[in-house]
Design an enzyme around this catalytic site. Sequence first.
Site, PDB file in Angstrom:
ATOM      1  N   HIS A  33       0.825  -1.212   0.000  1.00 45.94           N
ATOM      2  CA  HIS A  33       0.000   0.000   0.000  1.00 45.94           C
ATOM      3  C   HIS A  33       0.861   1.265   0.000  1.00 45.94           C
ATOM      4  O   HIS A  33       0.414   2.331   0.449  1.00 45.94           O
ATOM      5  CB  HIS A  33      -0.955   0.027   1.206  1.00 45.94           C
ATOM      6  CG  HIS A  33      -1.783  -1.205   1.337  1.00 45.94           C
ATOM      7  ND1 HIS A  33      -2.923  -1.426   0.592  1.00 45.94           N
ATOM      8  CD2 HIS A  33      -1.625  -2.309   2.124  1.00 45.94           C
ATOM      9  CE1 HIS A  33      -3.438  -2.594   0.924  1.00 45.94           C
ATOM     10  NE2 HIS A  33      -2.669  -3.156   1.830  1.00 45.94           N
ATOM     11  N   SER A  71      16.165  14.781 -19.900  1.00 41.31           N
ATOM     12  CA  SER A  71      15.357  15.986 -20.060  1.00 41.31           C
ATOM     13  C   SER A  71      16.005  16.942 -21.049  1.00 41.31           C
ATOM     14  O   SER A  71      17.223  17.080 -21.091  1.00 41.31           O
ATOM     15  CB  SER A  71      15.194  16.682 -18.702  1.00 41.31           C
ATOM     16  OG  SER A  71      14.616  17.960 -18.861  1.00 41.31           O
TER      17      SER A  71
END
Length: 473
Positions: free
Chosen positions: A181, A306
């Site tokens: 989770h 990038s």
Amino acid sequence: MENFALIEPPIALGPLDGRYRNTVAPLTNYLSEAALNRARVYVEIEWLIFLTGHNVLPGAPKLSLEEIDYLRNIVDNFGATDISELKEIENETKHDVKAVEYYLKRRLDQAQNVLGETVLGNLHEIVHIFCTSEDINNLSYAVVVRDAVAQVWLPKARNLVAQLSELAHDQADQAMLSRTHGQTATPSTLGKEIAVLAYRLGRQLNRIEKTEFLGKLNGATGTYGAHLVAIPDADWPSLSQSFIEGLGLTWNPLTTQIEAHDWMAELFSDVARFNRIAHNLATDFWTYISLGYFKQNLAAQGSTGSSTMPHKVNPIRFENAEANMEISCALFDSLASTLVTSRMQRDLTDSTTQRNIGVAFGHSMLALDNLQRGVAGLDVDPQRLEADLDNSWEVLGEPIQQAMRAASIAGATGMGNPYERLKELTRGRRVTESDMRSFISELGMPAEVEERLLKLTPSTYTGLAAKLVDFLR
């Protein structure tokens, strides 16, 4: 503004035949329109050879070995000029399978130029005899899909599983903090978590390898009606079965005009499931990269990163794989749900649908290629993994609690409310090594249990994770 539609050579509309052509090119030998036409030629020729060789047609000649070789060489030598010729014939017939029939009749007429005296020029009426177009099409699709899976897609998928299996064994002992989770949880090892994915993928491949590729050859509505009227004494079901099994396919005895495509739906669902597990692999590895568990090897990735932030190397291989798996699954899901339905004895909805089989496999292949390149460009960062574990001593709350329960059952006192006591210690606060050691020492555990717990660290609390990797074959 120039009209790109008029530029020669033609500009590809889709990315598989444009930007990513080199990656998916091997599939064109099986799942392109040209490959389908070659398969149609193959099926038609084998049917002619079968009928003449089994004395099914009274008065039909028995072919010599040279004549059979000539026929089969038509398939072996099928290339660019044949593709163009077939296209020209189809422009006249407006029917793809009929074009194949006329193409083959031309080749029968040309046989004398190669063989000299031959009966092949007299066999026009045997070409496509007793066949509806779907008899040829269903067998052709079964052949090309079978071969595309076996020769191209499965080897690529197997290579990914082998790559993951090797990485899993290499990292079998590398402790890693789990995150159920998204929260810190019982540690595992990096190798075991990779092994889970490799095992899941391998299981799907085993299912795919067992696919049955079905075929039929029984006429316009699956009744052998014309067959029986023309040649009433032949055992047509047995002949059909023998021919289809001779192509390496499984005979379907009960069909309408079309083979029902159920096997296709089964295969496509299995490949889509493989894709979805591979998608899970991509998202997990992307997350491990973001956590710093993996460093991206710049040379292996060959990536600029990038365009504006020079420090970044984006996990583009995994992101590309995600996107292409999603497109592939969408297509396979559509194929699987659409192909199993045909109105009454026949409609043509499958014709257009099946022409996208290669596109579905192409996007899956592209994703597999990106996953392999992405995984190959990763280096494990053990220091980062260890640092994460060392900052998560709260995960020892689970084994301490269970040890308290076991000690209580064995007769030790002072072990009451173990869950609640560990909850009070660990929930909502950072627990240090010192905190955990003090808690253990104050419990009054039996000496051997206390000693075992005091030796425990997040890095050593991995159970049998390392050994479980050995379940990968």
